[in-house]
Design a protein around this motif. Structure first.
Motif, PDB file in Angstrom:
ATOM      1  N   ASP A  25       0.652  -1.241   0.056  1.00 20.67           N
ATOM      2  CA  ASP A  25      -0.026  -0.132  -0.013  1.00 20.67           C
ATOM      3  C   ASP A  25       0.835   1.252   0.186  1.00 20.67           C
ATOM      4  O   ASP A  25       0.612   2.053  -0.710  1.00 20.67           O
ATOM      5  CB  ASP A  25      -0.911   0.141   1.332  1.00 20.67           C
ATOM      6  N   PHE A  29       0.946   4.759  -2.313  1.00 17.21           N
ATOM      7  CA  PHE A  29       0.680   6.127  -1.865  1.00 17.21           C
ATOM      8  C   PHE A  29       1.776   7.083  -2.384  1.00 17.21           C
ATOM      9  O   PHE A  29       1.496   8.087  -2.742  1.00 17.21           O
ATOM     10  CB  PHE A  29       0.839   6.311  -0.184  1.00 17.21           C
ATOM     11  N   TRP A  33       1.581  10.352  -5.001  1.00 14.29           N
ATOM     12  CA  TRP A  33       2.242  11.586  -4.489  1.00 14.29           C
ATOM     13  C   TRP A  33       3.219  11.980  -5.797  1.00 14.29           C
ATOM     14  O   TRP A  33       3.089  13.131  -6.093  1.00 14.29           O
ATOM     15  CB  TRP A  33       2.990  11.392  -3.252  1.00 14.29           C
ATOM     16  N   ILE A  83      -3.721   9.799   0.501  1.00 17.28           N
ATOM     17  CA  ILE A  83      -3.375   8.940   1.698  1.00 17.28           C
ATOM     18  C   ILE A  83      -4.668   9.367   2.742  1.00 17.28           C
ATOM     19  O   ILE A  83      -4.936   8.436   3.701  1.00 17.28           O
ATOM     20  CB  ILE A  83      -2.065   9.147   2.223  1.00 17.28           C
ATOM     21  N   ALA A  86      -7.686   7.063   2.134  1.00 15.40           N
ATOM     22  CA  ALA A  86      -7.065   5.719   2.296  1.00 15.40           C
ATOM     23  C   ALA A  86      -7.027   5.541   3.863  1.00 15.40           C
ATOM     24  O   ALA A  86      -7.710   4.495   4.283  1.00 15.40           O
ATOM     25  CB  ALA A  86      -5.724   5.581   1.738  1.00 15.40           C
TER      26      ALA A  86
END
Length: 117
Positions: A25, A29, A33, A83, A86
């Protein structure tokens, strides 16, 4: 953006068995980004399309549930980071809602997941 590396990875994935490559994961992320940052400056719809394509590759073992749940919210909430969304989805998936936060934008955007402290 590295032609030789792209070809090498493509060939590796094409010949691999299903779920041969695990993608954590945190890598997702970081990828979001980087894609949205100064170097690539991709917009959210493009980032969403790329992550959807990644999740659809049989040889890639990643958190497909997370991607499927986060992407629509990410596209609908332009003031909230991938994020942060998430984190809210993680809380929901783990029966730990509301996610407590000091982030006013997140709490406003996702009140069904998040509670402002």
């Amino acid at each position: 953006d590295h032609e030789a590396q792209s070809v090498q990875i493509h060939d590796m994935v094409e010949t691999a068995r299903p779920n041969a490559f695990a993608v954590a994961d945190v890598v997702l992320f970081e990828a979001v980004w980087v894609m949205g940052g100064k170097s690539y400056q991709l917009d959210r719809p493009m980032i969403g399309a790329l992550l959807s394509r990644l999740a659809a590759i049989d040889q890639i073992n990643c958190n497909k549930v997370l991607i499927q749940r986060v992407l629509p919210l990410y596209l609908q909430q332009p003031k909230v980071s991938f994020i942060d969304i998430a984190l809210a989805v993680y809380a929901e998936l783990n029966g730990a809602v509301p996610l407590l936060t000091f982030d006013k934008n997140l709490a406003k955007a996702l009140p069904e997941y998040v509670k402002l402290v």
